[in-house]
Scaffold this motif. Structure first.
Motif, PDB file in Angstrom:
ATOM      1  N   ILE A  74       0.837  -1.204   0.000  1.00 65.21           N
ATOM      2  CA  ILE A  74       0.000   0.000   0.000  1.00 65.21           C
ATOM      3  C   ILE A  74       0.869   1.251   0.000  1.00 65.21           C
ATOM      4  CG2 ILE A  74      -1.633   1.348   1.385  1.00 65.21           C
ATOM      5  CD1 ILE A  74      -2.838  -1.416   2.259  1.00 65.21           C
ATOM      6  N   SER A  75       1.911   1.245   0.807  1.00 69.90           N
ATOM      7  CA  SER A  75       2.817   2.385   0.881  1.00 69.90           C
ATOM      8  C   SER A  75       3.499   2.644  -0.464  1.00 69.90           C
ATOM      9  CB  SER A  75       3.868   2.132   1.963  1.00 69.90           C
ATOM     10  OG  SER A  75       4.793   3.187   2.012  1.00 69.90           O
ATOM     11  N   PHE A  76       3.970   1.581  -1.116  1.00 68.32           N
ATOM     12  CA  PHE A  76       4.629   1.770  -2.408  1.00 68.32           C
ATOM     13  C   PHE A  76       3.616   2.223  -3.456  1.00 68.32           C
ATOM     14  CE2 PHE A  76       6.694   0.632  -6.392  1.00 68.32           C
ATOM     15  CZ  PHE A  76       7.886   1.322  -6.220  1.00 68.32           C
ATOM     16  N   SER A  77       2.393   1.742  -3.384  1.00 65.87           N
ATOM     17  CA  SER A  77       1.339   2.191  -4.304  1.00 65.87           C
ATOM     18  C   SER A  77       1.140   3.700  -4.188  1.00 65.87           C
ATOM     19  CB  SER A  77       0.015   1.488  -3.990  1.00 65.87           C
ATOM     20  OG  SER A  77       0.116   0.115  -4.162  1.00 65.87           O
ATOM     21  N   GLU A  79       3.390   5.843  -3.248  1.00 66.84           N
ATOM     22  CA  GLU A  79       4.552   6.487  -3.876  1.00 66.84           C
ATOM     23  C   GLU A  79       4.361   6.592  -5.384  1.00 66.84           C
ATOM     24  OE1 GLU A  79       8.559   5.187  -2.917  1.00 66.84           O
ATOM     25  OE2 GLU A  79       7.811   4.390  -1.003  1.00 66.84           O
ATOM     26  N   LEU A  80       3.875   5.512  -6.001  1.00 70.18           N
ATOM     27  CA  LEU A  80       3.649   5.535  -7.444  1.00 70.18           C
ATOM     28  C   LEU A  80       2.621   6.590  -7.828  1.00 70.18           C
ATOM     29  CD1 LEU A  80       3.644   1.737  -8.363  1.00 70.18           C
ATOM     30  CD2 LEU A  80       5.485   3.396  -8.678  1.00 70.18           C
ATOM     31  N   LEU A  81       1.567   6.704  -7.038  1.00 75.94           N
ATOM     32  CA  LEU A  81       0.558   7.733  -7.301  1.00 75.94           C
ATOM     33  C   LEU A  81       1.182   9.127  -7.270  1.00 75.94           C
ATOM     34  CD1 LEU A  81      -2.479   6.398  -5.234  1.00 75.94           C
ATOM     35  CD2 LEU A  81      -2.330   6.595  -7.727  1.00 75.94           C
ATOM     36  N   SER A  82       2.059   9.364  -6.293  1.00 76.45           N
ATOM     37  CA  SER A  82       2.693  10.682  -6.165  1.00 76.45           C
ATOM     38  C   SER A  82       3.648  10.975  -7.328  1.00 76.45           C
ATOM     39  CB  SER A  82       3.427  10.803  -4.829  1.00 76.45           C
ATOM     40  OG  SER A  82       4.617  10.025  -4.832  1.00 76.45           O
ATOM     41  N   LYS A  83       4.107   9.929  -8.006  1.00 82.18           N
ATOM     42  CA  LYS A  83       5.025  10.093  -9.137  1.00 82.18           C
ATOM     43  C   LYS A  83       4.290  10.025 -10.483  1.00 82.18           C
ATOM     44  CE  LYS A  83       9.001   9.032  -6.560  1.00 82.18           C
ATOM     45  NZ  LYS A  83       8.616   9.812  -5.424  1.00 82.18           N
ATOM     46  N   ASN A  84       2.969   9.926 -10.425  1.00 78.14           N
ATOM     47  CA  ASN A  84       2.132   9.842 -11.630  1.00 78.14           C
ATOM     48  C   ASN A  84       2.466   8.641 -12.506  1.00 78.14           C
ATOM     49  OD1 ASN A  84       0.535  12.143 -11.073  1.00 78.14           O
ATOM     50  ND2 ASN A  84       2.246  13.430 -11.723  1.00 78.14           N
ATOM     51  N   ILE A  85       2.828   7.532 -11.865  1.00 77.67           N
ATOM     52  CA  ILE A  85       3.044   6.276 -12.585  1.00 77.67           C
ATOM     53  C   ILE A  85       1.778   5.448 -12.414  1.00 77.67           C
ATOM     54  CG2 ILE A  85       4.406   4.162 -12.714  1.00 77.67           C
ATOM     55  CD1 ILE A  85       6.799   5.831 -11.693  1.00 77.67           C
ATOM     56  N   ARG A  86       1.117   5.172 -13.527  1.00 71.21           N
ATOM     57  CA  ARG A  86      -0.137   4.421 -13.458  1.00 71.21           C
ATOM     58  C   ARG A  86       0.136   2.945 -13.187  1.00 71.21           C
ATOM     59  NH1 ARG A  86      -3.173   5.590 -18.883  1.00 71.21           N
ATOM     60  NH2 ARG A  86      -1.141   4.948 -19.619  1.00 71.21           N
ATOM     61  N   LYS A 113      14.211   4.570 -11.941  1.00 74.50           N
ATOM     62  CA  LYS A 113      14.885   4.882 -10.668  1.00 74.50           C
ATOM     63  C   LYS A 113      13.971   4.704  -9.462  1.00 74.50           C
ATOM     64  CE  LYS A 113      13.776   9.707 -11.358  1.00 74.50           C
ATOM     65  NZ  LYS A 113      14.204  10.857 -12.092  1.00 74.50           N
ATOM     66  N   HIS A 114      12.671   4.847  -9.657  1.00 70.62           N
ATOM     67  CA  HIS A 114      11.733   4.735  -8.546  1.00 70.62           C
ATOM     68  C   HIS A 114      11.590   3.298  -8.033  1.00 70.62           C
ATOM     69  CE1 HIS A 114      10.778   8.839  -9.437  1.00 70.62           C
ATOM     70  NE2 HIS A 114      10.286   8.531 -10.621  1.00 70.62           N
ATOM     71  N   PHE A 115      12.112   2.332  -8.778  1.00 74.29           N
ATOM     72  CA  PHE A 115      11.958   0.925  -8.416  1.00 74.29           C
ATOM     73  C   PHE A 115      13.260   0.291  -7.916  1.00 74.29           C
ATOM     74  CE2 PHE A 115       8.850   2.147 -11.526  1.00 74.29           C
ATOM     75  CZ  PHE A 115       7.668   1.650 -11.013  1.00 74.29           C
ATOM     76  N   LYS A 116      14.346   1.044  -7.938  1.00 72.69           N
ATOM     77  CA  LYS A 116      15.666   0.506  -7.601  1.00 72.69           C
ATOM     78  C   LYS A 116      15.752  -0.056  -6.189  1.00 72.69           C
ATOM     79  CE  LYS A 116      17.799   1.534 -11.480  1.00 72.69           C
ATOM     80  NZ  LYS A 116      18.126   0.515 -12.415  1.00 72.69           N
ATOM     81  N   LYS A 117      14.967   0.485  -5.268  1.00 69.30           N
ATOM     82  CA  LYS A 117      15.053   0.044  -3.868  1.00 69.30           C
ATOM     83  C   LYS A 117      14.351  -1.289  -3.626  1.00 69.30           C
ATOM     84  CE  LYS A 117      11.017   2.631  -2.300  1.00 69.30           C
ATOM     85  NZ  LYS A 117      10.549   3.684  -1.425  1.00 69.30           N
TER      86      LYS A 117
END
Length: 131
Positions: A74-77, A79-86, A113-117
């Motif tokens: 849920i937390s990573f979801s 983050e994706l919303l905040s980065k406008n990644i659908r 880069k948003h997925f590297k972690k």
């Protein structure tokens, strides 16, 4: 690519992969190995059903990553919303409609880069997961 053999190093990598896209599936690692596979498939099917993949584009690569549990997913979801990644979410009816996996639209190089972690799902996750 034969005509590009003279190119070396990072420039060649950038040139060859500039339009390459990746679908990221993120699944909970607190599931059993078989459930990890099935939930990943469910989430990626939802991406296709939602027409998030341009049928005229090249076939994207699939990267499967894991998070510890539903809370982290849920937390990573968010983050994706905040980065406008659908992305599309999958909620498993057999697990009280818990969020089990998400999958993204095809992501280009600049957003990887948003997925590297996130760690990749590996053999240990599939063989030694929750029962």
């Amino acid at each position: 690519y034969n005509s590009l053999k003279f190119l070396k190093g990072e420039f060649m990598k950038e040139f060859l992969y500039i339009d390459k896209s990746y679908i990221y599936a993120i699944v909970r690692k607190d599931l059993s190995g078989p459930a990890i596979c099935v939930q990943t498939a469910h989430a990626t099917i939802e991406v296709a059903r939602a027409n998030l993949i341009d049928p005229k584009s090249d076939h994207p690569s699939l990267i499967v990553c894991g998070v510890k549990n539903e809370k982290e997913l849920i937390s990573f979801s968010q983050e994706l919303l905040s980065k406008n990644i659908r992305f599309k979410s999958f909620y498993e009816a057999d697990l009280n409609n818990e969020l089990t996996a998400i999958a993204t639209e095809p992501v280009l190089q600049e957003n990887r880069k948003h997925f590297k972690k996130l760690p990749l799902i590996n053999q240990k996750d599939l063989l030694g997961g929750a029962k």
